[in-house]
Design a protein around this motif. Structure first.
Motif, PDB file in Angstrom:
ATOM      1  N   ALA A  72      -7.809  14.763 -25.179  1.00 35.56           N
ATOM      2  CA  ALA A  72      -8.308  16.117 -25.391  1.00 35.56           C
ATOM      3  C   ALA A  72      -7.184  17.134 -25.219  1.00 35.56           C
ATOM      4  O   ALA A  72      -7.085  18.099 -25.986  1.00 35.56           O
ATOM      5  CB  ALA A  72      -9.445  16.411 -24.425  1.00 35.56           C
ATOM      6  N   PHE A  73      -6.329  16.921 -24.220  1.00 37.89           N
ATOM      7  CA  PHE A  73      -5.213  17.853 -24.014  1.00 37.89           C
ATOM      8  C   PHE A  73      -4.218  17.752 -25.168  1.00 37.89           C
ATOM      9  O   PHE A  73      -3.683  18.761 -25.627  1.00 37.89           O
ATOM     10  CB  PHE A  73      -4.523  17.567 -22.673  1.00 37.89           C
ATOM     11  N   MET A  74      -4.000  16.525 -25.632  1.00 37.10           N
ATOM     12  CA  MET A  74      -3.105  16.368 -26.775  1.00 37.10           C
ATOM     13  C   MET A  74      -3.670  17.088 -27.992  1.00 37.10           C
ATOM     14  O   MET A  74      -2.944  17.677 -28.795  1.00 37.10           O
ATOM     15  CB  MET A  74      -2.900  14.887 -27.091  1.00 37.10           C
ATOM     16  N   ARG A  75      -4.989  17.024 -28.125  1.00 36.69           N
ATOM     17  CA  ARG A  75      -5.656  17.698 -29.238  1.00 36.69           C
ATOM     18  C   ARG A  75      -5.385  19.202 -29.155  1.00 36.69           C
ATOM     19  O   ARG A  75      -5.110  19.852 -30.150  1.00 36.69           O
ATOM     20  CB  ARG A  75      -7.147  17.411 -29.140  1.00 36.69           C
ATOM     21  N   VAL A  76      -5.479  19.736 -27.949  1.00 39.49           N
ATOM     22  CA  VAL A  76      -5.286  21.179 -27.769  1.00 39.49           C
ATOM     23  C   VAL A  76      -3.867  21.589 -28.171  1.00 39.49           C
ATOM     24  O   VAL A  76      -3.666  22.594 -28.840  1.00 39.49           O
ATOM     25  CB  VAL A  76      -5.549  21.576 -26.303  1.00 39.49           C
ATOM     26  N   PHE A  77      -2.902  20.766 -27.783  1.00 36.16           N
ATOM     27  CA  PHE A  77      -1.519  21.125 -28.099  1.00 36.16           C
ATOM     28  C   PHE A  77      -1.103  20.668 -29.493  1.00 36.16           C
ATOM     29  O   PHE A  77       0.063  20.795 -29.860  1.00 36.16           O
ATOM     30  CB  PHE A  77      -0.575  20.531 -27.043  1.00 36.16           C
ATOM     31  N   GLY A  78      -2.084  20.143 -30.245  1.00 36.09           N
ATOM     32  CA  GLY A  78      -1.772  19.766 -31.621  1.00 36.09           C
ATOM     33  C   GLY A  78      -0.932  18.509 -31.719  1.00 36.09           C
ATOM     34  O   GLY A  78      -0.224  18.305 -32.701  1.00 36.09           O
ATOM     35  N   LEU A  79      -0.978  17.657 -30.695  1.00 36.09           N
ATOM     36  CA  LEU A  79      -0.153  16.447 -30.696  1.00 36.09           C
ATOM     37  C   LEU A  79      -0.914  15.227 -31.199  1.00 36.09           C
ATOM     38  O   LEU A  79      -0.383  14.142 -31.272  1.00 36.09           O
ATOM     39  CB  LEU A  79       0.372  16.162 -29.282  1.00 36.09           C
ATOM     40  N   GLN A  80      -2.214  15.430 -31.507  1.00 37.74           N
ATOM     41  CA  GLN A  80      -3.022  14.294 -31.929  1.00 37.74           C
ATOM     42  C   GLN A  80      -3.403  14.479 -33.391  1.00 37.74           C
ATOM     43  O   GLN A  80      -3.788  15.573 -33.788  1.00 37.74           O
ATOM     44  CB  GLN A  80      -4.283  14.237 -31.053  1.00 37.74           C
ATOM     45  N   SER A  81      -3.285  13.427 -34.166  1.00 38.96           N
ATOM     46  CA  SER A  81      -3.641  13.555 -35.583  1.00 38.96           C
ATOM     47  C   SER A  81      -5.163  13.649 -35.692  1.00 38.96           C
ATOM     48  O   SER A  81      -5.882  13.094 -34.860  1.00 38.96           O
ATOM     49  CB  SER A  81      -3.141  12.350 -36.361  1.00 38.96           C
ATOM     50  N   PRO A  82      -5.654  14.378 -36.708  1.00 44.56           N
ATOM     51  CA  PRO A  82      -7.103  14.519 -36.871  1.00 44.56           C
ATOM     52  C   PRO A  82      -7.820  13.173 -36.888  1.00 44.56           C
ATOM     53  O   PRO A  82      -8.869  13.016 -36.278  1.00 44.56           O
ATOM     54  CB  PRO A  82      -7.235  15.225 -38.225  1.00 44.56           C
ATOM     55  N   ALA A  83      -7.202  12.176 -37.545  1.00 42.33           N
ATOM     56  CA  ALA A  83      -7.869  10.876 -37.635  1.00 42.33           C
ATOM     57  C   ALA A  83      -8.036  10.259 -36.243  1.00 42.33           C
ATOM     58  O   ALA A  83      -9.094   9.726 -35.913  1.00 42.33           O
ATOM     59  CB  ALA A  83      -7.077   9.952 -38.548  1.00 42.33           C
ATOM     60  N   ASP A  84      -6.992  10.365 -35.404  1.00 39.50           N
ATOM     61  CA  ASP A  84      -7.075   9.839 -34.046  1.00 39.50           C
ATOM     62  C   ASP A  84      -8.137  10.582 -33.251  1.00 39.50           C
ATOM     63  O   ASP A  84      -8.871   9.997 -32.458  1.00 39.50           O
ATOM     64  CB  ASP A  84      -5.732  10.001 -33.320  1.00 39.50           C
ATOM     65  N   ALA A  85      -8.180  11.897 -33.455  1.00 36.06           N
ATOM     66  CA  ALA A  85      -9.139  12.717 -32.724  1.00 36.06           C
ATOM     67  C   ALA A  85     -10.561  12.299 -33.062  1.00 36.06           C
ATOM     68  O   ALA A  85     -11.405  12.145 -32.179  1.00 36.06           O
ATOM     69  CB  ALA A  85      -8.930  14.192 -33.049  1.00 36.06           C
ATOM     70  N   GLY A  92     -11.801  16.735 -35.800  1.00 35.82           N
ATOM     71  CA  GLY A  92     -10.498  16.840 -36.444  1.00 35.82           C
ATOM     72  C   GLY A  92      -9.903  18.220 -36.243  1.00 35.82           C
ATOM     73  O   GLY A  92      -8.818  18.506 -36.726  1.00 35.82           O
ATOM     74  N   ALA A  93     -10.613  19.062 -35.513  1.00 35.25           N
ATOM     75  CA  ALA A  93     -10.155  20.429 -35.347  1.00 35.25           C
ATOM     76  C   ALA A  93      -8.948  20.481 -34.423  1.00 35.25           C
ATOM     77  O   ALA A  93      -8.922  19.857 -33.386  1.00 35.25           O
ATOM     78  CB  ALA A  93     -11.271  21.277 -34.750  1.00 35.25           C
ATOM     79  N   ALA A  94      -7.952  21.202 -34.830  1.00 30.26           N
ATOM     80  CA  ALA A  94      -6.814  21.421 -33.960  1.00 30.26           C
ATOM     81  C   ALA A  94      -6.567  22.917 -33.937  1.00 30.26           C
ATOM     82  O   ALA A  94      -6.849  23.605 -34.898  1.00 30.26           O
ATOM     83  CB  ALA A  94      -5.591  20.696 -34.487  1.00 30.26           C
ATOM     84  N   ILE A  95      -6.071  23.424 -32.817  1.00 33.12           N
ATOM     85  CA  ILE A  95      -5.709  24.830 -32.809  1.00 33.12           C
ATOM     86  C   ILE A  95      -4.207  24.934 -32.638  1.00 33.12           C
ATOM     87  O   ILE A  95      -3.585  24.097 -31.993  1.00 33.12           O
ATOM     88  CB  ILE A  95      -6.458  25.630 -31.721  1.00 33.12           C
ATOM     89  N   GLN A 256      -8.805  33.010 -27.453  1.00 30.90           N
ATOM     90  CA  GLN A 256     -10.264  32.909 -27.289  1.00 30.90           C
ATOM     91  C   GLN A 256     -10.945  32.659 -28.618  1.00 30.90           C
ATOM     92  O   GLN A 256     -11.923  31.917 -28.699  1.00 30.90           O
ATOM     93  CB  GLN A 256     -10.831  34.189 -26.660  1.00 30.90           C
ATOM     94  N   VAL A 257     -10.456  33.292 -29.675  1.00 33.30           N
ATOM     95  CA  VAL A 257     -11.042  33.084 -30.994  1.00 33.30           C
ATOM     96  C   VAL A 257     -10.708  31.676 -31.467  1.00 33.30           C
ATOM     97  O   VAL A 257     -11.541  30.980 -32.057  1.00 33.30           O
ATOM     98  CB  VAL A 257     -10.527  34.146 -31.984  1.00 33.30           C
ATOM     99  N   GLY A 258      -9.482  31.250 -31.161  1.00 33.05           N
ATOM    100  CA  GLY A 258      -9.080  29.903 -31.542  1.00 33.05           C
ATOM    101  C   GLY A 258      -9.961  28.843 -30.896  1.00 33.05           C
ATOM    102  O   GLY A 258     -10.278  27.827 -31.507  1.00 33.05           O
ATOM    103  N   LEU A 259     -10.395  29.103 -29.667  1.00 39.22           N
ATOM    104  CA  LEU A 259     -11.243  28.138 -28.961  1.00 39.22           C
ATOM    105  C   LEU A 259     -12.574  27.935 -29.671  1.00 39.22           C
ATOM    106  O   LEU A 259     -13.208  26.905 -29.533  1.00 39.22           O
ATOM    107  CB  LEU A 259     -11.511  28.599 -27.522  1.00 39.22           C
ATOM    108  N   GLY A 260     -12.979  28.956 -30.416  1.00 36.76           N
ATOM    109  CA  GLY A 260     -14.261  28.889 -31.118  1.00 36.76           C
ATOM    110  C   GLY A 260     -14.374  27.678 -32.031  1.00 36.76           C
ATOM    111  O   GLY A 260     -15.456  27.146 -32.216  1.00 36.76           O
TER     112      GLY A 260
END
Lengths: 308, 446
Positions: A72-85, A92-95, A256-260
């Motif tokens: 989940a943290f990797m997802r937040v920092f954009g380190l995880q590919s959508p497919a892995d997520a 597949g959402a990344a911010i 905050q908007v990105g978290l949406g």
């Protein structure tokens, strides 16, 4: 905060043994309870952030992470590919975390600096200058605190649109940057308590209002200004609706908007809980750091209100 | 709260957007450059990213920037984008919204392109392409996918209750006694003491497992909540579809069905409406709080993705008219009327609607693509993941679908029906109260 208050009794206890005091024990128990109540939700957030979504629902009561992962943290920092997520039961959402963080810092800093400075000027006028209709104008000012922000959102939006400032940082900060009635009210109370003698002495020495404001009033009001700045910063950091309306494009989108995007992807779909919790934790960090740095100052400024 | 603020703003911005629609400009440059594309479903992002990469490979002059936005903010940012001139060139569109967008002249009609480029509309699943023809007879989108409703069930709970897969596949329903559907739901409801819903002494106020999960009151469409039941009685939402001008919530047949539905909660077979607020129905299912959930095919990945839970999918029950029923909903890609990249946008929309892209989407087994051939591939991809999706495809094969009700004023209709339905489903008002709401709804069309 707790360390500073507990230091004194601890030292006292080493000097001489106190008899058991039930009221004191009760107070400590209450304090412990209050700490637990405020810390447990954080632990729960952390535990959820370290779980995978697919395992969360079936382990909803366990205190430990369900299927421990940093995904989940990797997802937040954009380190995880959508497919892995997606495979982790996330979305597949990344911010674009660092960009949004930068935007949030710029947005909050500009509005805070502007609002505090201009509000201080206005508060000075309301507190220290004598002019006709001063109290009526101040009353009107206070009255605007009664208007919910949603009423001004649309006219403001149209104004910003007509000024061609949509999706610009300027358009985002404009409604906040000049002043807020609360800030003026807050500072006016401090300025009213300042001694007139100092001001009069300065005047005798030939100082004008501008100089009095910058060299006497502002330095003496450092504590309330810091408090106000921190409150404003936190408020701006959490601001959602206006940045959503005006700054919807990536280059000005705030955190905050990105978290949406984590909150809901498809209608009726379950949110990406672990991703959302990880992002919430990370986005709360700057505020926690601010508190750690300035917390003492705030407590002092509230306890010691202005000079006499 | 935030949500309602957003809704207010969207409604107001919507009204303003009438005066702000941009004219479409077609220049020589418009088949080049970067186009912006928006979608809301993050689960489909990987598939569409691949489509975009493939598209750029075939059209090196055009690149596609995909932005994913959560459903909650999708429509408000879109409408402010229309007003502010910053809307995406192409975006995923929903049947519940597009009527108003077309009415406000925010969508580009693509008839010319469809004729010129010989798009064969008969290759899409029946009815899907027609949904995107507006009241003015113009086409505002090419279909991308479709969905129907099915019953997700917890296999372990069924087994311990002695309910067989065969029984699940042959459920019947009627609004008087609920048929075998209600019997199964009652049997699968278990209270804190382990008593089942059809046993004496069942404590309806302390239920551990509900037979049927609840998503919400269902507002005007009841897509996943009740429409798969109400529409087996011969009832339909509107006088005609699409573009009906009269809603039928005052029909006794409908109200009888809703009365039955609301009673499920009172009997302790279904959660109370207030407990569903803020909770995702799929998550409560995975947490073991409900045995059967009626939900849409787009949720298949979510339901089958939970760890430690075996999930089966059964078709919705057969109703009084001897048929099953499911709402048939479909999404499409639409082009914003104000786009500066008209030609490139049309190319991209046509690519999204082509077999090349829809086969990619099918291979990810997330949703059913609109093209018939790609739909079959998606079913095969689901099967490869050991998920039997025949409950969803059966509706299309047996033509037991009815279309999502498309009319004008959908936002206002929803605004009236949501509280009215909530009152009925929560047992605070009798189903007959819907007659009054229906009058308000129909007054919108006068």
């Amino acid at each position: 905060m707790t360390t500073t208050t507990s230091r004194a009794p601890l030292q006292a206890a080493t000097r001489r043994r106190r008899p058991f005091n039930p009221r004191r024990a009760g107070a400590w128990a209450l304090l412990a309870l209050a700490i637990a109540v405020s810390v447990v939700p954080f632990l729960w957030v952390l535990r959820t952030a370290l779980s995978t979504n697919s395992a969360l629902a079936s382990n909803s009561a366990s205190l430990l992470p369900a299927e421990f992962t940093f995904g989940a943290f990797m997802r937040v920092f954009g380190l995880q590919s959508p497919a892995d997520a997606v495979a982790e039961g996330g979305s597949g959402a990344a911010i674009d975390f660092w960009l949004y963080l930068k935007n949030s810092i710029i947005f909050s800093s500009i509005t805070t600096a502007g609002a505090v400075f201009f509000s201080a000027m206005a508060a000075y006028a309301f507190a220290r200058l004598r002019w006709k209709g001063r109290n009526v104008v101040f009353g009107l000012f206070l009255g605007t605190m009664l208007v919910p922000p949603i009423f001004t959102a649309l006219p403001n939006f149209l104004l910003i649109k007509n000024l061609d400032l949509l999706n610009t940082m300027l358009g985002m900060v404009l409604p906040y940057v000049f002043m807020t009635p609360f800030a003026i009210f807050f500072l006016r109370q401090f300025f009213l308590n300042m001694s007139r003698e100092v001001e009069e002495a300065a005047m005798l020495d030939g100082a004008k209002h501008l100089r009095i404001f910058f060299q006497i009033v502002l330095p003496n009001a450092a504590a309330p200004l810091a408090t106000l700045a921190l409150l404003t910063f936190i408020g701006q950091w959490n601001e959602y609706f206006w940045p959503l309306l005006v700054g919807s494009q990536d280059d000005v989108r705030v955190l905050q908007v990105g978290l949406g995007v984590f909150k809901s992807q498809s209608p009726q779909g379950a949110p990406d809980w672990s991703g959302l919790m990880a992002a919430v934790l990370v986005s709360a960090l700057p505020i926690l750091i601010l508190f750690a740095a300035f917390g003492k100052k705030i407590v002092n400024s509230i306890g010691f209100s202005g000079i006499k | 709260m935030k949500k309602s603020l957003g809704a207010v703003a969207v409604a107001a911005v919507m009204a303003l957007s009438l005066s702000a629609c941009g004219g479409s400009s077609s220049s020589a440059e418009s088949a080049k450059g970067e186009i912006n594309y928006w979608l809301w479903d993050a689960n489909q992002l990987p598939a569409y990213q691949q489509c975009a990469d493939d598209f750029t490979k075939a059209n090196p002059d055009i690149s596609v920037k995909i932005t994913q936005r959560g459903w909650d903010d999708y429509w408000s940012t879109l409408t402010t984008g229309f007003v502010g001139g910053t809307a995406p060139d192409v975006f995923t569109n929903h049947l519940g919204r597009y009527g108003e967008l077309a009415e406000n002249k925010q969508l580009l009609a693509i008839d010319e392109a469809v004729t010129k480029d010989n798009i064969d509309l008969s290759k899409y699943n029946e009815g899907l392409a027609d949904l995107w023809v507006g009241q003015d007879g113009k086409r505002y989108g090419l279909p991308k996918d479709w969905d129907t409703i099915g019953l997700f069930y917890n296999e372990a709970m069924l087994a311990s209750g002695g309910v067989t897969e065969d029984q699940m596949k042959n459920l019947t329903w009627n609004p008087q006694d609920g048929g075998t559907y209600e019997q199964v739901i009652a049997h699968l409801s278990v209270d804190k003491n382990g008593k089942r819903g059809d046993e004496a002494g069942f404590d309806k106020n302390n239920v551990a497992v509900y037979g049927l999960g609840l998503n919400g009151g269902g507002d005007s469409s009841g897509q996943t909540e009740w429409s798969y039941l109400t529409n087996t009685t011969g009832w339909s939402h509107t006088d005609k579809n699409p573009w009906g001008t009269h809603y039928n919530y005052d029909d006794p047949k409908f109200q009888e069905s809703m009365e039955w539905f609301a009673e499920l909660a009172q009997k302790g077979y279904m959660p109370k409406l207030e407990t569903t607020v803020g909770a995702a129905m799929a998550d409560t299912f995975a947490a073991g709080k409900s045995a059967i959930n009626a939900h849409g095919s787009w949720m298949t990945g979510q339901y089958t993705g939970y760890k430690g839970i075996e999930v089966g999918i059964a078709p919705t029950p057969v109703g009084p008219e001897g048929k099953r029923a499911s709402m048939f909903n479909g999404l499409a890609d639409s082009i914003w009327a104000g786009t500066k990249k008209k030609d490139a946008s049309i190319k991209w929309v046509e690519y999204l609607a082509s077999a090349d892209c829809q086969d990619v989407v099918a291979s990810k087994a997330v949703v059913f693509p609109a093209l018939k051939a790609s739909s079959d591939k998606a079913a095969a991809a689901f099967a490869a993941k050991n998920v039997d999706v025949s409950a969803f495809t059966e509706h299309v094969k047996n033509k037991s679908t009815f279309l999502y009700p498309i009319t004008d004023n959908t936002a206002k209709v929803k605004g009236i029906m949501e509280p009215a339905m909530d009152a009925v489903v929560s047992g605070k008002a009798p189903a007959s109260s819907l007659t009054q709401a229906n009058e308000q709804v129909n007054a919108l069309f006068k």
